[in-house]
Design an enzyme around this catalytic site. Structure first.
Site, PDB file in Angstrom:
ATOM      1  N   PRO A  75       0.808  -1.228   0.000  1.00 62.28           N
ATOM      2  CA  PRO A  75       0.000   0.000   0.000  1.00 62.28           C
ATOM      3  C   PRO A  75       0.839   1.275   0.000  1.00 62.28           C
ATOM      4  O   PRO A  75       1.792   1.408   0.759  1.00 62.28           O
ATOM      5  CB  PRO A  75      -0.812  -0.121   1.288  1.00 62.28           C
ATOM      6  CG  PRO A  75      -0.940  -1.593   1.494  1.00 62.28           C
ATOM      7  CD  PRO A  75       0.384  -2.159   1.045  1.00 62.28           C
ATOM      8  N   CYS A  76       0.456   2.198  -0.887  1.00 66.84           N
ATOM      9  CA  CYS A  76       1.266   3.401  -1.112  1.00 66.84           C
ATOM     10  C   CYS A  76       0.660   4.662  -0.504  1.00 66.84           C
ATOM     11  O   CYS A  76       1.267   5.720  -0.572  1.00 66.84           O
ATOM     12  CB  CYS A  76       1.448   3.623  -2.606  1.00 66.84           C
ATOM     13  SG  CYS A  76      -0.096   4.007  -3.470  1.00 66.84           S
ATOM     14  N   GLN A  77      -0.512   4.577   0.094  1.00 69.30           N
ATOM     15  CA  GLN A  77      -1.206   5.786   0.529  1.00 69.30           C
ATOM     16  C   GLN A  77      -0.359   6.678   1.428  1.00 69.30           C
ATOM     17  O   GLN A  77      -0.455   7.894   1.358  1.00 69.30           O
ATOM     18  CB  GLN A  77      -2.514   5.438   1.243  1.00 69.30           C
ATOM     19  CG  GLN A  77      -3.582   4.903   0.325  1.00 69.30           C
ATOM     20  CD  GLN A  77      -3.502   3.391   0.127  1.00 69.30           C
ATOM     21  OE1 GLN A  77      -2.461   2.772   0.312  1.00 69.30           O
ATOM     22  NE2 GLN A  77      -4.612   2.791  -0.275  1.00 69.30           N
ATOM     23  N   TYR A 134       2.737   7.218   1.232  1.00 69.05           N
ATOM     24  CA  TYR A 134       3.860   7.797   0.490  1.00 69.05           C
ATOM     25  C   TYR A 134       3.392   8.595  -0.721  1.00 69.05           C
ATOM     26  O   TYR A 134       4.168   9.288  -1.346  1.00 69.05           O
ATOM     27  CB  TYR A 134       4.796   6.700  -0.033  1.00 69.05           C
ATOM     28  CG  TYR A 134       5.136   5.643   0.974  1.00 69.05           C
ATOM     29  CD1 TYR A 134       6.007   5.914   2.020  1.00 69.05           C
ATOM     30  CD2 TYR A 134       4.577   4.376   0.903  1.00 69.05           C
ATOM     31  CE1 TYR A 134       6.316   4.951   2.958  1.00 69.05           C
ATOM     32  CE2 TYR A 134       4.885   3.400   1.830  1.00 69.05           C
ATOM     33  CZ  TYR A 134       5.753   3.691   2.857  1.00 69.05           C
ATOM     34  OH  TYR A 134       6.049   2.733   3.771  1.00 69.05           O
TER      35      TYR A 134
END
Length: 184
Positions: free
Chosen positions: A86-88, A90
């Protein structure tokens, strides 16, 4: 390896992007034995449903990765662990002041990747995330990525990484992503 295939665990599978890539690269080499996709606080699990609909082999897991037992991973004997974690925490979709990086609600899921790697000791690890990961957090630019690289070092992996832009390969959108390849 007991057979000539490479056993793969796909973490944070989404709709199966890594699996599609592996199957397209060599359909006879990779065997995705376990894929996990779970979106917290959502009743509808659309990405998981799409994954199950498109892939008929392997175990399909729709559970919180933090609740999956170590034995589950160990029993799968993976040679390769892949994931687009999950990138949220960053992402450019979040303001610099609001980013949490490795300490964010989803950023901490990197430690689940570490747990899987520690328990299974795969020969290869391939991960993907947004390019802003390299600068996270804004208050200590690059700290999170440095922590990740040090984690792989401490687990006795050699790491190579690249920022790749999908547009450079003929795709219609400019999507810069960091790919991290770790190997024994």
């Amino acid at each position: 390896m007991q057979n000539s295939k490479i056993n793969v665990i796909e973490l944070f599978a989404g709709v199966g992007g890594f699996r599609l890539g592996l199957e397209k690269a060599n359909p006879n080499l990779f065997d995705v034995v376990w894929g996990n996709q779970w979106e917290p606080s959502r009743k509808a699990q659309d990405a998981f449903d799409c994954y199950v609909n498109n892939f008929k082999t392997g175990i399909h897991s729709n559970e919180d990765i933090t609740t999956v037992s170590d034995d589950t991973f160990i029993d799968l004997e993976p040679n390769l662990v892949v994931g687009g974690f999950p990138c949220q925490d960053y992402s450019v979709a979040r303001s610099l002041s609001g980013e949490k990086g490795l300490q964010g609600k989803k950023g901490v899921l990197f430690w689940e990747i570490k747990r899987v790697i520690e328990k299974t000791n795969p020969k290869y690890v391939l991960l993907e995330n947004v390019d802003r990961l390299l600068k996270s957090p804004a208050s200590q630019r690059g700290r999170d990525f440095a922590v990740m690289l040090a984690t792989f070092r401490d687990l006795n992996y050699t790491v190579e990484w690249r920022v790749i832009n999908a547009a450079d390969y003929g795709f219609a959108q400019r999507r810069r992503r960091v790919f991290i390849f770790a190997y024994k």
